[in-house]
Scaffold this motif. Structure first.
Motif, PDB file in Angstrom:
ATOM      1  N   GLU A   1       0.820  -1.213   0.000  1.00 51.10           N
ATOM      2  CA  GLU A   1       0.000   0.000   0.000  1.00 51.10           C
ATOM      3  C   GLU A   1       0.854   1.265   0.000  1.00 51.10           C
ATOM      4  O   GLU A   1       0.362   2.361   0.244  1.00 51.10           O
ATOM      5  N   THR A   2       2.124   1.133  -0.309  1.00 51.44           N
ATOM      6  CA  THR A   2       3.075   2.238  -0.171  1.00 51.44           C
ATOM      7  C   THR A   2       2.986   3.261  -1.299  1.00 51.44           C
ATOM      8  O   THR A   2       3.205   4.448  -1.075  1.00 51.44           O
ATOM      9  N   PHE A   3       2.681   2.818  -2.527  1.00 54.56           N
ATOM     10  CA  PHE A   3       2.719   3.739  -3.662  1.00 54.56           C
ATOM     11  C   PHE A   3       1.744   4.894  -3.451  1.00 54.56           C
ATOM     12  O   PHE A   3       0.563   4.697  -3.168  1.00 54.56           O
ATOM     13  N   ASP A   4       2.257   6.123  -3.599  1.00 53.39           N
ATOM     14  CA  ASP A   4       1.458   7.328  -3.385  1.00 53.39           C
ATOM     15  C   ASP A   4       1.772   8.324  -4.496  1.00 53.39           C
ATOM     16  O   ASP A   4       2.857   8.884  -4.548  1.00 53.39           O
ATOM     17  N   ASN A   5       0.812   8.514  -5.383  1.00 52.03           N
ATOM     18  CA  ASN A   5       0.969   9.539  -6.406  1.00 52.03           C
ATOM     19  C   ASN A   5      -0.044  10.662  -6.215  1.00 52.03           C
ATOM     20  O   ASN A   5      -0.333  11.422  -7.139  1.00 52.03           O
ATOM     21  N   LYS A   6      -0.561  10.776  -4.996  1.00 52.07           N
ATOM     22  CA  LYS A   6      -1.552  11.803  -4.682  1.00 52.07           C
ATOM     23  C   LYS A   6      -0.941  12.996  -3.954  1.00 52.07           C
ATOM     24  O   LYS A   6      -1.544  14.069  -3.906  1.00 52.07           O
ATOM     25  N   SER A   7       0.212  12.803  -3.350  1.00 53.80           N
ATOM     26  CA  SER A   7       0.893  13.906  -2.676  1.00 53.80           C
ATOM     27  C   SER A   7       2.317  13.999  -3.180  1.00 53.80           C
ATOM     28  O   SER A   7       2.854  13.046  -3.751  1.00 53.80           O
ATOM     29  N   LYS A   8       2.955  15.157  -2.971  1.00 54.97           N
ATOM     30  CA  LYS A   8       4.301  15.359  -3.514  1.00 54.97           C
ATOM     31  C   LYS A   8       5.357  14.732  -2.608  1.00 54.97           C
ATOM     32  O   LYS A   8       5.160  14.549  -1.408  1.00 54.97           O
TER      33      LYS A   8
ATOM     34  N   PRO B   1       1.977   0.913  -8.431  1.00 51.58           N
ATOM     35  CA  PRO B   1       1.041   0.143  -7.603  1.00 51.58           C
ATOM     36  C   PRO B   1       1.479  -1.303  -7.459  1.00 51.58           C
ATOM     37  O   PRO B   1       2.237  -1.834  -8.270  1.00 51.58           O
TER      38      PRO B   1
ATOM     39  N   TYR C   1       7.760  -0.700  -4.896  1.00 46.31           N
ATOM     40  CA  TYR C   1       6.425  -0.375  -4.376  1.00 46.31           C
ATOM     41  C   TYR C   1       6.256   1.114  -4.090  1.00 46.31           C
ATOM     42  O   TYR C   1       5.145   1.574  -3.837  1.00 46.31           O
ATOM     43  N   HIS C   2       7.353   1.855  -4.143  1.00 45.33           N
ATOM     44  CA  HIS C   2       7.274   3.306  -3.984  1.00 45.33           C
ATOM     45  C   HIS C   2       7.108   4.011  -5.329  1.00 45.33           C
ATOM     46  O   HIS C   2       6.877   5.228  -5.364  1.00 45.33           O
TER      47      HIS C   2
END
Length: 254
Positions: A4-11, A135, A131-132
């Motif tokens: 659940e690590t991937f985050d493309n919603k915040s910088k 997805p 995973y960073h």
């Protein structure tokens, strides 16, 4: 969880620094071998065009002119986090979109000869770095594998294609996991491919990669398949740098 690590919603808190005034090159080659770095600097007309400054010390970046192309070259680190980090940091030292990465990989199929070129088609994500950058999924596609295979075929270089198993702890390559990944079509095990491909996809970079078939897991006991100090057919074989250099020129022309 890591999935659940991937985050493309915040910088990102820290972004790689892109230097628009950095010297432009047509492609960049990464090696993991100090012996190959020494061979290249002693046998090719290299000039230093930059330096990584890490806590472990300075790492020079060189340029080789080959067939009318400017090819950068440097020694990277083993393991996805460190290797991926050098590519990100290289964006402040050189300007290119194309990276050729080669090194040794464990072999999961006893029919594949020691020293043979292996071209990965997909990388099983048994590490954390990827995973960073994308997805969660079992595999990441090594999207330029057909280009690498075409290069090998056109130049008469024997090779074999197949999936690879990217792991970040080689002392935890257990028997059960070996059997699972071999049954799933993996022919190699290494520590960087999944992370590199995920990062390159995220950053809009192009990865061209191949492995040297090294130690054998597909045996009653682990077989390193070379004598101490032996170079030919290992990850330190300078002949595979020659392949990487020609591949870099080939990729640059596309």
């Amino acid at each position: 969880m890591i999935t659940e690590t991937f985050d493309n919603k915040s910088k990102a808190i820290i972004e790689p620094r892109i230097n628009e005034n950095a010297p432009a090159v047509d492609a960049c080659i990464l090696t993991f071998s100090e012996k190959i770095e020494k061979f290249v600097t002693e046998n090719y007309d290299c000039k230093q065009i930059g330096t990584f400054r890490f806590a472990t010390g300075d790492t020079p970046v060189y340029q080789i002119d080959c067939a009318g192309k400017k090819i950068a070259f440097y020694k990277t680190y083993v393991g996805a986090p460190a290797c991926v980090g050098t590519v990100e940091d290289s964006l402040s030292i050189i300007k290119t979109k194309k990276y050729v990465v080669f090194g040794g990989a464990g072999c999961l199929d006893k029919e594949i000869a020691h020293g043979k070129v292996m071209v990965p088609t997909e990388a099983y994500r048994d590490e954390g770095t990827s995973y960073h950058y994308m997805p969660a999924s079992d595999y990441v596609t090594v999207k330029n594998s057909d280009i690498v295979a075409d290069f090998m075929r056109e130049n008469g270089i024997p090779y074999v294609k197949g999936k690879t198993w990217t792991i970040d702890s080689f002392y935890r390559e257990t028997v059960n996991n070996f059997e699972k990944h071999k049954a799933d079509g993996c022919i190699s095990v290494e520590m960087e491919c999944a992370g590199l491909q995920a990062m390159c996809d995220f950053r809009g970079l192009e990865l061209y990669t191949f492995f040297t078939s090294a130690d054998l897991l597909d045996a009653p006991e682990w077989d390193k398949r070379h004598k101490d100090g032996e170079i030919k057919g290992t990850q330190h074989d300078a002949g595979h740098f020659d392949i990487a250099l020609e591949l870099a020129v080939y990729a640059a022309e596309r």
